[in-house]
Enzyme design. Structure first.
Site, mmCIF file in Angstrom:
data_model
loop_
_atom_site.group_PDB
_atom_site.id
_atom_site.type_symbol
_atom_site.label_atom_id
_atom_site.label_comp_id
_atom_site.label_asym_id
_atom_site.label_seq_id
_atom_site.Cartn_x
_atom_site.Cartn_y
_atom_site.Cartn_z
ATOM 1 N N GLU A 194 14.626 -14.155 0.666
ATOM 2 C CA GLU A 194 14.840 -15.172 1.559
ATOM 3 C C GLU A 194 13.735 -16.422 1.543
ATOM 4 O O GLU A 194 14.148 -17.470 2.164
ATOM 5 C CB GLU A 194 14.726 -14.633 3.295
ATOM 6 C CG GLU A 194 15.903 -13.720 3.446
ATOM 7 C CD GLU A 194 15.666 -13.047 4.706
ATOM 8 O OE1 GLU A 194 14.919 -13.599 5.625
ATOM 9 O OE2 GLU A 194 16.505 -12.120 5.021
ATOM 10 N N ASP A 200 0.962 -1.123 -0.038
ATOM 11 C CA ASP A 200 0.013 0.037 -0.069
ATOM 12 C C ASP A 200 0.804 1.179 0.239
ATOM 13 O O ASP A 200 1.767 1.138 0.675
ATOM 14 C CB ASP A 200 -0.754 0.001 1.314
ATOM 15 C CG ASP A 200 -1.872 1.037 1.368
ATOM 16 O OD1 ASP A 200 -2.670 1.111 0.509
ATOM 17 O OD2 ASP A 200 -1.679 1.996 2.120
#
Length: 554
Positions: A276, A217
């Site tokens: 990751e 957002d």
């Protein structure tokens, strides 16, 4: 509710594959959880409600869902004001409910993206409660605080998107704090290293729970100008006639309250966290006015920032052939190697069906418009209810919930009209209780159960197209070049690994005869649910239809 039709074998769902590039061209279905499906009867949609409808989304042909915020919140801005980044608001269920949703989605081959709202928090967040308590606490610099001018007025001219000054006086610290949105949504201070670490930790929390990525957002709002310089006036006043005139926010060129150079460094840190977790992605919301294309290019270039960014170009205006050519070409020329996400509607704008000319029936036009967004180079995002051809609901003043609409009524009615609950049945089917927003009568007329057995309905035709598209890698990941087959004809080539598909769309109420010229040797592809005929080198394309033709340059 089964939308399946015997199109071809590649419509079957597979368990999630190890594919780091899955997001490129994926169909993303946006869910506004308050209005999707209510499992408890309290009138508000929830996570178990979403889980109960995942088969519907699977049968529609979506590759991923994006769920708007469901974290703990006082709901001043309906979840975009988060008070706890690591928990589900009880209104929507629990972390266990979210785990169940993830498991079922992945079992259906559907990836799950969630909103990550980190530019600001709720004023009820423990971080802000501590920060506002005094000027010496451990989180004193976690939000954007500033002293008043000598006359007591705010430190600069920055404006809130929701109206008025972007600064709110706080009597505890006797300072102003920054809020780009509601005054109950204080902006985090990303110049503070501890803030960056905290929000990255929040992202890692959800990734460890199994989410496949984030819709970020207001992704260009994270940093502010530390010198707090005034914004200059908007450089092209004549263009402001196209902006909502009741909101003075548009009259500024927002050079200093957002889109600061430090933002790029933070996005690189976020991308490192994403890396990751294999096969995850990010899509950023870039609200930047006249500089949007340039900023999208910066934010998505290379492989160490955002994977893709949300384009606003098709979220306003009527999508005529000339408009689409102009806007998509401009974006491509600027963004180049970056990857856009296309949408015709979302939870913040008027529904696509109500942005069409009065003589256009969205029940007729919807399949072609959704096919357009899913045929452009980029990743299409379909907002809940668009596949049903819904128009904007007319919500009465006494039923309004959106603070944005309440502030600017009646000239601007806010966002409630696109957020009303989904009509699953002609009687509603959303909740056994009273819905939080009233359901629109014309939505009930075009409910899911009214369309599901009608092969000519926008729901069934959209599902047929999206399932067919799953077997067309060229439409998912290929390059795009517009071609000229007539001013009112929208035509473009998609090419991948030597395969070329010519896409031709009629976005008008008139039937077309399209002279194919050099494409005269092309052959029509079938199975996508649209009607077109080849008559020699002429393509007969009825109103609001599309054609997809296989073409070889040799």
């Amino acid at each position: 509710m089964n939308l399946s039709t015997p199109i071809n074998e590649n419509t079957s769902h597979q368990v999630l594959a190890n594919d780091p590039d899955w997001w490129r061209g994926a169909v993303i279905y946006q869910i506004y959880p308050r209005s999707f499906a209510d499992s408890t009867g309290d009138g508000v949609g929830d996570l178990p409600g979403i889980t109960s409808k995942l088969d519907y989304i699977s049968d529609l042909g979506a590759d991923a869902i994006w769920i708007s915020p469901f974290m703990k919140s006082p709901m001043d801005d309906f979840g975009y004001d988060i008070s706890d980044y690591k928990d589900v608001d009880p209104m929507f269920g629990s972390l266990d409910d979210f785990g169940t949703l993830i498991a079922k989605s992945h079992g259906l081959g559907i990836r799950v993206l969630i909103d990550l709202v980190i530019s600001h928090t709720s004023d009820q967040h423990e971080w802000f409660k501590e920060s506002r308590s005094n000027k010496t606490n451990s989180k004193a610099d976690w939000f954007v605080w500033a002293d008043p001018k000598a006359d007591g007025s705010p430190p600069n001219n920055w404006l809130s998107i929701f109206g008025g000054s972007a600064w709110q006086w706080d009597s505890r610290r006797c300072q102003y704090y920054l809020h780009n949105f509601l005054r109950s949504q204080p902006d985090l201070n990303f110049h503070n290293e501890d803030v960056q670490l905290a929000v990255l930790d929040a992202a890692r929390f959800w990734l460890e729970l199994g989410v496949d990525g984030f819709r970020l957002d207001t992704a260009n709002f994270y940093f502010h100008d530390q010198k707090l310089r005034d914004n200059p006036p908007y450089p092209d006043p004549d263009s402001l006639a196209d902006v909502v005139g009741v909101n003075p926010y548009a009259f500024q060129d927002h050079k200093f309250d957002k889109t600061q150079p430090e933002n790029l460094q933070f996005l690189e840190r976020l991308r490192a966290v994403m890396n990751e977790f294999p096969n995850t992605t990010t899509v950023g919301e870039i609200g930047a006015g006249h500089e949007a294309s340039e900023i999208i290019a910066q934010y998505t270039c290379g492989d160490n920032r955002l994977h893709m960014a949300y384009s606003f170009d098709l979220l306003s205006n009527t999508p005529t052939a000339s408009y689409v050519r102009e806007r998509v070409t401009a974006l491509q020329d600027t963004v180049k190697d970056g990857w856009p996400s296309w949408a015709m509607s979302n939870h913040d704008v008027k529904r696509m069906g109500s942005r069409l000319p009065d003589d256009v029936d969205p029940q007729v036009a919807t399949p072609a418009l959704l096919a357009l967004s899913a045929s452009l180079r980029g990743s299409p995002c379909i907002y809940q209810g668009e596949e049903l051809g819904f128009k904007e609901a007319d919500v009465a003043l006494e039923d309004l919930q959106d603070p944005y609409g309440i502030e600017f009524w009646p000239e601007f009615k806010g966002r409630d009209g696109c957020r009303t609950p989904i009509a699953w049945t002609k009687d509603g089917g959303f909740s056994s209780g009273k819905p939080w927003l009233p359901m629109a009568e014309d939505h009930l007329e075009h409910s899911v159960d009214q369309q599901i057995d009608d092969p000519k309905s926008p729901l069934r035709r959209t599902a047929q197209f999206l399932k067919w598209r799953k077997g067309q890698r060229v439409l998912q990941k290929g390059s795009l070049v517009f071609v000229d087959l007539g001013q009112e004809v929208l035509a473009f080539e998609r090419e991948l690994d030597g395969e070329i598909v010519l896409c031709v769309l009629n976005l008008t109420n008139d039937d077309m005869k399209v002279a194919l010229g050099k494409y005269g040797s092309a052959t029509l592809l079938e199975g996508h649910g649209f009607n077109a005929e080849l008559d020699g080198e002429t393509l007969n394309l009825p109103t609001w239809q599309a054609a997809f033709l296989k073409f070889s340059k040799t």
